[in-house]
Every structure is written in C-alpha cells, then in structure tokens.
Motif scaffolding. Sequence first.
Motif, mmCIF file in Angstrom:
data_model
loop_
_atom_site.group_PDB
_atom_site.id
_atom_site.type_symbol
_atom_site.label_atom_id
_atom_site.label_comp_id
_atom_site.label_asym_id
_atom_site.label_seq_id
_atom_site.Cartn_x
_atom_site.Cartn_y
_atom_site.Cartn_z
ATOM 1 N N ARG A 129 4.705 -3.028 3.648
ATOM 2 C CA ARG A 129 4.871 -1.595 3.940
ATOM 3 C C ARG A 129 4.316 -1.237 5.312
ATOM 4 O O ARG A 129 4.849 -0.417 6.029
ATOM 5 N N TYR B 275 1.618 -0.087 -4.807
ATOM 6 C CA TYR B 275 1.280 -0.899 -3.635
ATOM 7 C C TYR B 275 -0.110 -1.490 -3.797
ATOM 8 O O TYR B 275 -0.893 -1.077 -4.652
ATOM 9 N N THR C 103 -0.461 -3.631 3.796
ATOM 10 C CA THR C 103 -0.044 -2.981 2.558
ATOM 11 C C THR C 103 1.257 -3.613 2.082
ATOM 12 O O THR C 103 2.219 -3.713 2.848
ATOM 13 N N LYS D 60 4.152 -3.340 -0.917
ATOM 14 C CA LYS D 60 4.644 -2.355 -1.876
ATOM 15 C C LYS D 60 5.796 -2.919 -2.701
ATOM 16 O O LYS D 60 6.609 -3.686 -2.200
#
Length: 169
Positions: free
Chosen positions: A41, A104, A66, A68
């Motif tokens: 992400r 996430y 991150t 997700k």
Amino acid sequence: MHIRPTLAAASALTVSALAAVALLGAAPAYATEYSSALKVRGVQYDAPGSDDNRCSGGNTYKEYVTIKNYSSTATINLKGYKVKDAAGNTFTFTNSHSLQPGDYVRLRGGRGTDSDANNVVYRNNCNFLWNNTSDTISLYKPSGSHADTHAYTKSRDDSDGNGYIGFHS
C-alpha cells in the motif's frame, strides 16, 4: 437495425483501444502488477528525524511498509509471505497474521510486540531496510511467486518530501 452497426463500431473501438494499450505497455517501468489481492500500500522509507538504528532510543521503528488485503471477500494469512528490498534483504512472516478483506498490516523496523489488533508486525531488526534515496519493494507469496513490486526514487515519487510514498489507493 441500428444495434448491429453500433455493436460493430464498439467492437472495432475496443480492439483499437486494446491494441493501443498493448503498444504502450501494461505498466510503468517502476511498477509491476501481479495477480494478487495482497499488495504493498505504501512505504515510510525515511523515518522522521535523524536516522538512528540503535535498538534502544533509535528511530528504526518509524520506518515501515504497509501491506493491504485488497480482496473484497478473501481473508489472507501472511505466514510464509516475504518482503525484499533491492539489495536482497528479506523479511519472512513466520507467524500467522490474518488480514480480513480491506485490512492492512505495517511491517516496522526495530523491536516490538506483534499485534493483530494494532495491525503491526516488527522485523526484530534495528537496521533500516529501505534506502532514503531509492529502492525496490517486492512482496512474494509463500509459493515464491510475486505478489507485488514497486520501485521508488525520492526525487521522482515523494513530491512533498515527507519520506512516505503511497502505491495503491
């Protein structure tokens, strides 16, 4: 009677549009799309403050990627997924962490306690993983196949200079 010519014209337009897309290429050189619901992400590649990789008092934990789950129906277990940088540094999710659709996790540097409730997993390594000028983030499925890959360059991709780059909305 006008339906057939309209459909034929639409079909010709669709074929022309597909041919143009094929000539231009599927994605820019810095992003490669794979068939996967799990995607990178964004990345906080430059931790706020002066880089300090001491395990106690450093800021490695402020650097993170991150990941997700973009599926609308499937829950994905992260166990066995791998994250790599351009130099080949690798982190493997060794524990089960289930991401519900739309959920996430932030994979952070430094040491800490993993928490599904807080959407965080720690690398338990106090060295910085992402380069501050440019790097490539690759996410691999447990089978070894690619899930997602993004390359970034600070000067090209971080227009506000905050050390964070987002890839998928």
